[in-house]
Design a protein around this motif. Structure first.
Motif, PDB file in Angstrom:
ATOM      1  N   TYR A 193       0.806  -1.133  -0.138  1.00  0.00           N
ATOM      2  CA  TYR A 193       0.146   0.068   0.093  1.00  0.00           C
ATOM      3  C   TYR A 193       0.845   1.288   0.136  1.00  0.00           C
ATOM      4  O   TYR A 193       1.984   1.226   0.520  1.00  0.00           O
ATOM      5  CB  TYR A 193      -0.996   0.040   1.278  1.00  0.00           C
ATOM      6  CG  TYR A 193      -2.251  -1.104   1.004  1.00  0.00           C
ATOM      7  CD1 TYR A 193      -3.431  -0.738   0.710  1.00  0.00           C
ATOM      8  CD2 TYR A 193      -2.005  -2.467   1.506  1.00  0.00           C
ATOM      9  CE1 TYR A 193      -4.186  -1.500   0.101  1.00  0.00           C
ATOM     10  CE2 TYR A 193      -3.020  -3.104   1.159  1.00  0.00           C
ATOM     11  CZ  TYR A 193      -4.088  -2.691   0.835  1.00  0.00           C
ATOM     12  OH  TYR A 193      -5.291  -3.681   0.711  1.00  0.00           O
ATOM     13  N   SER A 195       1.727   4.176   1.640  1.00  0.00           N
ATOM     14  CA  SER A 195       1.545   4.381   3.174  1.00  0.00           C
ATOM     15  C   SER A 195       2.439   5.323   3.577  1.00  0.00           C
ATOM     16  O   SER A 195       3.684   5.388   3.216  1.00  0.00           O
ATOM     17  CB  SER A 195       1.663   2.913   3.919  1.00  0.00           C
ATOM     18  OG  SER A 195       1.714   3.049   5.143  1.00  0.00           O
ATOM     19  N   PRO A 221      -4.956   2.723   0.111  1.00  0.00           N
ATOM     20  CA  PRO A 221      -5.506   2.056   1.293  1.00  0.00           C
ATOM     21  C   PRO A 221      -6.698   1.828   1.473  1.00  0.00           C
ATOM     22  O   PRO A 221      -7.268   0.854   2.371  1.00  0.00           O
ATOM     23  CB  PRO A 221      -4.872   3.130   2.396  1.00  0.00           C
ATOM     24  CG  PRO A 221      -3.622   4.036   1.438  1.00  0.00           C
ATOM     25  CD  PRO A 221      -4.107   3.883   0.313  1.00  0.00           C
ATOM     26  N   GLY A 224      -9.845  -3.141  -0.340  1.00  0.00           N
ATOM     27  CA  GLY A 224      -9.191  -4.327   0.049  1.00  0.00           C
ATOM     28  C   GLY A 224      -9.585  -5.508  -0.945  1.00  0.00           C
ATOM     29  O   GLY A 224      -8.501  -6.410  -1.102  1.00  0.00           O
ATOM     30  N   ALA A 227      -6.337  -6.166  -3.152  1.00  0.00           N
ATOM     31  CA  ALA A 227      -5.255  -6.973  -2.751  1.00  0.00           C
ATOM     32  C   ALA A 227      -5.463  -8.146  -3.313  1.00  0.00           C
ATOM     33  O   ALA A 227      -4.333  -9.005  -3.603  1.00  0.00           O
ATOM     34  CB  ALA A 227      -5.237  -6.881  -1.174  1.00  0.00           C
ATOM     35  N   VAL A 244       1.986  -8.988   2.062  1.00  0.00           N
ATOM     36  CA  VAL A 244       1.252  -7.902   2.646  1.00  0.00           C
ATOM     37  C   VAL A 244       2.003  -6.887   3.369  1.00  0.00           C
ATOM     38  O   VAL A 244       2.829  -7.024   4.274  1.00  0.00           O
ATOM     39  CB  VAL A 244      -0.092  -8.075   3.420  1.00  0.00           C
ATOM     40  CG1 VAL A 244      -0.890  -7.091   3.948  1.00  0.00           C
ATOM     41  CG2 VAL A 244      -0.956  -9.114   2.560  1.00  0.00           C
ATOM     42  N   SER A 249      -2.130  -1.716  10.106  1.00  0.00           N
ATOM     43  CA  SER A 249      -3.327  -1.324   9.776  1.00  0.00           C
ATOM     44  C   SER A 249      -4.013  -2.113   8.754  1.00  0.00           C
ATOM     45  O   SER A 249      -4.939  -1.729   8.060  1.00  0.00           O
ATOM     46  CB  SER A 249      -3.094   0.200   9.427  1.00  0.00           C
ATOM     47  OG  SER A 249      -2.889   1.090  10.430  1.00  0.00           O
ATOM     48  N   TYR A 250      -3.398  -3.387   8.519  1.00  0.00           N
ATOM     49  CA  TYR A 250      -4.152  -4.038   7.275  1.00  0.00           C
ATOM     50  C   TYR A 250      -4.193  -5.660   7.665  1.00  0.00           C
ATOM     51  O   TYR A 250      -4.083  -6.563   7.036  1.00  0.00           O
ATOM     52  CB  TYR A 250      -2.720  -3.996   6.255  1.00  0.00           C
ATOM     53  CG  TYR A 250      -2.700  -2.396   5.694  1.00  0.00           C
ATOM     54  CD1 TYR A 250      -3.481  -1.897   4.792  1.00  0.00           C
ATOM     55  CD2 TYR A 250      -1.884  -1.630   6.349  1.00  0.00           C
ATOM     56  CE1 TYR A 250      -3.420  -0.803   4.334  1.00  0.00           C
ATOM     57  CE2 TYR A 250      -1.872  -0.166   5.847  1.00  0.00           C
ATOM     58  CZ  TYR A 250      -2.578   0.143   4.867  1.00  0.00           C
ATOM     59  OH  TYR A 250      -2.613   1.317   4.453  1.00  0.00           O
ATOM     60  N   ASP A 252      -6.801  -6.897   8.398  1.00  0.00           N
ATOM     61  CA  ASP A 252      -8.012  -7.582   7.500  1.00  0.00           C
ATOM     62  C   ASP A 252      -7.456  -8.185   6.423  1.00  0.00           C
ATOM     63  O   ASP A 252      -7.974  -9.243   5.889  1.00  0.00           O
ATOM     64  CB  ASP A 252      -9.133  -6.544   7.435  1.00  0.00           C
ATOM     65  CG  ASP A 252      -8.506  -5.174   6.648  1.00  0.00           C
ATOM     66  OD1 ASP A 252      -7.402  -4.857   6.921  1.00  0.00           O
ATOM     67  OD2 ASP A 252      -9.259  -4.509   6.051  1.00  0.00           O
ATOM     68  N   ILE A 253      -6.398  -7.548   5.662  1.00  0.00           N
ATOM     69  CA  ILE A 253      -5.850  -7.868   4.335  1.00  0.00           C
ATOM     70  C   ILE A 253      -5.172  -9.197   4.502  1.00  0.00           C
ATOM     71  O   ILE A 253      -5.084  -9.988   3.715  1.00  0.00           O
ATOM     72  CB  ILE A 253      -5.182  -6.952   3.732  1.00  0.00           C
ATOM     73  CG1 ILE A 253      -5.660  -5.426   3.718  1.00  0.00           C
ATOM     74  CG2 ILE A 253      -4.683  -7.295   2.205  1.00  0.00           C
ATOM     75  CD1 ILE A 253      -6.850  -5.449   2.820  1.00  0.00           C
TER      76      ILE A 253
END
Ligand code: PBG
Length: 321
Positions: A193, A195, A221, A224, A227, A244, A249-250, A252-253
């Motif tokens: 990402y 970032s 960002p 989702g 990704a 990843v 902060s990721y 969930d990914i």
């Protein structure tokens, strides 16, 4: 009433039922490599991490290995930068030399991964060639492939392209195969990402873009599903390990990718994430050891198979994990 506390009543029983363990063999320590000799420069925005010349790198890696670290990822910091990042594929470059000497000293006891990118080597700080303010895709992947080849020739165990140009994994795979480096796997920074968490790294590597930003090649960002597409795309191109990045902060990914990808998943606990923990710990606001343990645990719980982290050294040496 379900008595959930029954399985929490002692540390032995908690250990018995624990679902996640930090995989120590899955930790990868990053290093910034300088040209020359006898050099060690502390990185002010990353307390505890330095840029080092090859001789000091050998010392640091040896001491980390004693603490149980078996894998490293190397970033080269060249003295000369130019528009096309020529130093990136110089067989005598700091990174190539460092790979050679690490492999000579430690052989298969140490896994040496190299970051493949141009941003540390270009004077404009972008990860590819620039024309009229645009980052060119296809001409850049040729240079990235050349760079990966120079790392393989130096003896790298694995190459890790972090540039986010389209088609780079395939280009690197093809060139490595053509040159008979069939056995050098590619760890692809697949879902990387755009970032602000990379801030301290750019300071460390002097790789901040001199104009604009990386939004035309790194991921937004807000996305989702993209990704998932990026991971599938990189697998199809021939990646051996997907990544990843950033991590915290990721989550969930990380979780989603670990469920859809049949390849090993690497998670990059990036510079900004490290520096936030470090600076709070230095002020006494948090318990560094427990925080680092909890953060590393969370990556493995989310589905990571391996983690690149600047915390790796202290975590192992101080027995935080
Ligand atoms: C190079 C690269 C970056 C990082 C790894 N490889 C910086 C960037 O994309 O700007 C970031 C690592 C970190 O923040 O620890 N492209």
């Amino acid at each position: 009433m379900e008595r959930m506390r029954n399985l929490r009543k002692s540390s032995t029983i908690r250990d018995l039922v624990a679902e996640t363990n930090i995989k120590r063999e899955g930790l990868i320590m990053p290093h910034f490599v300088l040209e020359g000799e006898g050099r060690r420069e502390e990185i002010s925005s990353m307390p505890g991490i330095s840029r080092v010349s090859q001789d000091n790198l050998l010392r640091d890696v040896e001491s980390d290995m004693t603490a149980g670290i078996k894998s490293v990822i190397l970033f080269g910091i060249p003295q000369r930068k130019d528009a096309s990042g020529t130093e990136a594929w110089n067989s005598q470059g700091a990174l190539q030399q460092a790979v050679k000497s690490l492999k000579k000293s430690f052989g298969d006891e140490l896994l040496v991964i190299t970051d493949v990118c141009l941003c540390e080597y270009t004077d404009h700080g972008h990860c590819g060639l620039v024309e009229d303010g645009k980052i060119l895709n296809d001409p850049s992947i040729d240079l990235l492939a050349k760079t990966a080849l120079s790392h393989a020739r130096a003896g790298a165990d694995m190459v890790a392209p972090s540039d986010m140009m389209d088609g780079r994994v395939r280009a690197i795979r093809d060139l490595l195969d053509e040159e008979s480096f069939f056995d050098v796997p590619i760890m692809s920074y697949s879902a990387k990402y755009c970032s602000a968490f990379y801030g301290p790294f750019r300071d460390a590597a002097g790789s901040a873009p001199q104009f604009g930003d990386r939004k035309t090649y790194q991921m937004d960002p807000r996305n989702g599903q993209e990704a998932e597409r990026a991971i599938i795309n990189n697998i199809e191109q021939g990646a051996d390990i997907v990544m990843v990045k950033p991590a915290l902060s990721y989550m969930d990914i990380i979780k989603t990718i670990s469920q859809i990808s049949t390849l090993p998943l690497c998670v990059y606990n990036v510079s900004g994430e490290y520096s936030m923990v470090k600076s709070a710990a230095m002020q006494g606001f948090i318990d560094e050891g427990r925080i680092v343990n909890e953060i590393l645990t969370s990556f493995f719980r989310a589905g990571a198979d391996m983690v690149i982290s600047y915390h790796a050294r202290e975590a192992m040496k101080n027995k935080w994990i």
